[in-house]
Design an enzyme around this catalytic site. Structure first.
Site: not given
Length: 303
Positions: A108, A225, A282
């Protein structure tokens, strides 16, 4: 704090280190060549609790809480949450622990940081494992767009709608909406990305959510982010000199799948080993820890 144990049943060693201007928390255990594990969002070192005991017989494992996560510092945004800053963080950590060269596995967002580490510290990273991620500015944002193709991507052979990327980027709003409902939001979000939702244990959720609810926890997560556009500029510069070290990739059909190998092929001279794990989502280290550990040993040690 939830605990992790090595292959012999001994608890891992916890530590604090001053690294690149912050105080980092990390765990370490095992024997053999150093292996650095870099987690993703919204996790911390405990993400690796199933994988570490499968590795410590062969590697000296180091698993930090990245900047903004877990028990590591969460400085103001202007102090930098981008990929190159994170690469310098973990490079300083490994140097302080006496590891001059090492293998790196990231998943990730941790995979993007692992790529930046391999690209900025080429003399230190021996092998790279880049898993379940695309690079900012190199394809990741394209999958965040609100289009019919992206919305239906989970029903096709490859692709995923990463709707959360622009949402988390917005200043202040995610914190306002998530605060007070951390458990509801994060449990839904993490399990929605899995093939087997029960692979995400209550213990893991309790650990991560307690850190997210701590001072600065949610903001620190969001700042990774909000650094996306700087990450894109970083990657545009880093990719001009392709990686030459041995690289492995793993994707999951419930998320990025074959896109992961395609991504690394664009920024390197080639991917040595690649897989898409069947019946997996994931969170590779929680859903397919045995397959992942075997592939890491083969890629990094040849056994």
């Amino acid at each position: 704090m939830a605990e992790i144990f090595d292959h012999a049943g001994n608890p891992v060693k916890h530590g604090r280190a001053r690294a690149n201007g912050i105080r980092m928390h990390y765990v370490t255990a095992g024997q053999g060549e150093p292996l650095l594990l870099l987690h993703g969002t919204p996790k911390n070192h405990f993400y690796w609790h199933k994988l570490i005991p499968l590795l410590t017989e062969h590697f000296t494992v180091v698993a930090p809480d990245l900047r903004g996560f877990g028990y590591t510092d969460k400085p103001p945004a202007e102090e930098g949450y981008d990929s190159v800053t994170n690469a310098h963080d973990v490079a300083a950590l490994m140097e302080g622990l006496g590891h001059g060269s090492y293998h790196v596995h990231g998943e990730d967002r941790g995979a993007e940081f692992a790529y930046a580490l391999a690209a900025t510290h080429r003399d230190r990273v021996k092998t790279l494992s880049f898993c379940e991620m695309l690079l900012s500015g190199e394809g990741l944002e394209a999958w965040s767009n609100f289009t019919p193709e992206n919305v239906s991507a989970q029903f096709r052979e490859k692709g995923v709608w990463v709707w959360h990327i622009p949402f988390f980027w917005i200043p202040h709003l995610p914190e306002m909406l998530i605060t007070g409902r951390e458990r509801e939001f994060w449990e839904f979000w993490i399990k929605a990305e899995t093939y087997n939702p029960t692979a995400i244990s209550e213990e893991a959720l309790d650990e991560w959510i307690s850190c997210l609810k701590a001072p600065g926890g949610l903001r620190g997560c969001m700042e990774t982010y909000r650094a996306a556009m700087k990450n894109a500029r970083n990657n545009a510069e880093l990719k001009t000199t392709k990686l030459t070290l041995p690289i492995m990739t793993v994707g999951a059909p419930e998320f990025f799948g074959p896109l992961v190998e395609e991504q690394m092929a664009r920024v390197s001279e080639g991917v040595e080993r690649a897989a898409v794990f069947a019946e997996c989502g994931h969170s590779l280290a929680l859903e397919a820890e045995d397959r992942l550990a075997a592939m890491l040993r083969e890629h990094m040690l040849g056994r």
